[in-house]
Design a protein around this motif. Structure first.
Motif, mmCIF file in Angstrom:
data_model
loop_
_atom_site.group_PDB
_atom_site.id
_atom_site.type_symbol
_atom_site.label_atom_id
_atom_site.label_comp_id
_atom_site.label_asym_id
_atom_site.label_seq_id
_atom_site.Cartn_x
_atom_site.Cartn_y
_atom_site.Cartn_z
ATOM 1 N N GLU A 1 9.359 -42.701 14.973
ATOM 2 C CA GLU A 1 9.078 -41.350 14.485
ATOM 3 C C GLU A 1 9.955 -40.293 15.162
ATOM 4 O O GLU A 1 10.059 -39.166 14.688
ATOM 5 C CB GLU A 1 7.601 -41.002 14.703
ATOM 6 N N TYR B 1 -6.725 -38.958 5.979
ATOM 7 C CA TYR B 1 -6.054 -37.814 6.594
ATOM 8 C C TYR B 1 -6.741 -36.518 6.165
ATOM 9 O O TYR B 1 -7.126 -36.364 5.002
ATOM 10 C CB TYR B 1 -4.588 -37.767 6.169
ATOM 11 N N PRO C 1 -6.046 -32.351 6.411
ATOM 12 C CA PRO C 1 -5.293 -31.178 6.876
ATOM 13 C C PRO C 1 -6.250 -30.235 7.587
ATOM 14 O O PRO C 1 -7.469 -30.301 7.390
ATOM 15 C CB PRO C 1 -4.762 -30.560 5.586
ATOM 16 N N TYR D 1 -4.946 -25.734 13.967
ATOM 17 C CA TYR D 1 -4.278 -26.224 15.166
ATOM 18 C C TYR D 1 -4.869 -25.539 16.392
ATOM 19 O O TYR D 1 -4.169 -24.930 17.189
ATOM 20 C CB TYR D 1 -2.760 -26.007 15.074
ATOM 21 N N GLU E 1 -6.135 -30.459 12.094
ATOM 22 C CA GLU E 1 -5.480 -31.562 11.378
ATOM 23 C C GLU E 1 -5.847 -32.859 12.096
ATOM 24 O O GLU E 1 -5.791 -32.937 13.320
ATOM 25 C CB GLU E 1 -3.962 -31.378 11.405
ATOM 26 N N LYS F 1 2.018 -30.648 15.160
ATOM 27 C CA LYS F 1 1.978 -30.178 13.779
ATOM 28 C C LYS F 1 2.048 -31.338 12.782
ATOM 29 O O LYS F 1 2.076 -31.117 11.593
ATOM 30 C CB LYS F 1 3.149 -29.222 13.517
ATOM 31 N N ARG F 2 2.076 -32.537 13.291
ATOM 32 C CA ARG F 2 2.176 -33.670 12.373
ATOM 33 C C ARG F 2 1.579 -34.913 13.008
ATOM 34 O O ARG F 2 1.920 -35.295 14.115
ATOM 35 C CB ARG F 2 3.628 -33.943 11.999
ATOM 36 N N VAL G 1 0.905 -38.993 12.363
ATOM 37 C CA VAL G 1 1.336 -40.154 11.590
ATOM 38 C C VAL G 1 0.294 -41.254 11.758
ATOM 39 O O VAL G 1 -0.097 -41.582 12.882
ATOM 40 C CB VAL G 1 2.711 -40.657 12.068
ATOM 41 N N LYS H 1 2.851 -36.287 16.961
ATOM 42 C CA LYS H 1 4.054 -35.658 17.488
ATOM 43 C C LYS H 1 3.687 -34.489 18.398
ATOM 44 O O LYS H 1 3.030 -33.544 17.980
ATOM 45 C CB LYS H 1 4.956 -35.198 16.342
#
Length: 217
Positions: A5, A118, A120, A123, A136, A161-162, A164, A183
């Motif tokens: 990643e 998942y 959304p 944060y 998230e 912010k992401r 996986v 991440k």
């Protein structure tokens, strides 16, 4: 060894940092400023690549053990109501990852993936009480014949912010194997049946795929 990643981000970082130094060499005439920019960009690149470390872990497979899914520090051990999947009370063990921790998520048990979703969201900082429900996040449930169903939840934080997640419903997974990646870090909550024997304490440091957090007699 680095996680897959991170390859794209590290590649972009190399290009940008090289450009910055070329511009500095061309338009800045003060030697010490050029050296300061060079040192700063090298340190920044080192900081970026350390986020994507993926050290090999030799997991000792045990069907009655629940292992830490990530590296970090145990920040919560408490009874909570889990309303997304179980809709009942569970023991929750939360592991917080700082920016310097390895950010790979590993399967805490082996078995069959029963649920993977998942969500959304916001944060909020990872230790915020509502982060588990509003940030998230991804929720994964793995089941085996000894410990039953174990739920773990990757939660993004203020920096992350992401998320996986590789877990797919119906697939069989191996304890300690790669389950995903957050991440730039955050935290992972593990939900266990009431009465499960907890083998960690608050503020204890753990390693994903190695450290025992709980077990079933």
């Amino acid at each position: 060894m680095f996680h897959k990643e991170g390859y794209k981000i590290m590649g972009i970082a190399v290009i940008l940092l090289i450009v910055v130094n070329l511009l500095a060499q061309t338009f800045i005439y003060t030697y010490w400023i050029k050296i300061a920019i060079l040192i700063g960009t090298v340190l920044l690149f080192f900081l970026i690549i350390q986020f994507f470390r993926n050290p090999k872990r030799n997991t000792e497979i045990n069907t009655s053990h629940i292992l830490a899914p990530v590296d970090g520090k145990v920040v919560v051990i408490e009874e909570v109501f889990e309303k997304e999947y179980f809709n009942d009370k569970r023991l929750m063990v939360s592991v917080f990852m700082s920016p310097i921790n390895v950010h790979v998520t590993r399967h805490p048990i082996g078995g069959v993936v029963k649920y993977s979703k998942y969500h959304p969201g916001k944060y909020l900082v990872a230790w915020h009480p509502k982060a588990s429900e509003e940030n998230e996040r991804t929720t994964v449930v793995v089941e085996n014949e000894v410990v039953g169903e174990i739920l773990y939840r990757q939660i993004a934080g203020a920096l992350a912010k992401r998320i996986v997640n590789y877990a797919k419903v119906g697939e069989e997974v191996v304890q300690g194997s790669d389950s995903g990646f957050i991440k730039f870090g955050s935290r992972v909550d593990v939900f266990l049946p009431l009465g499960t024997e907890i083998d960690v304490k608050l503020n204890q440091k753990v390693k994903g795929g190695i450290s025992l957090i709980a077990k079933v007699s």
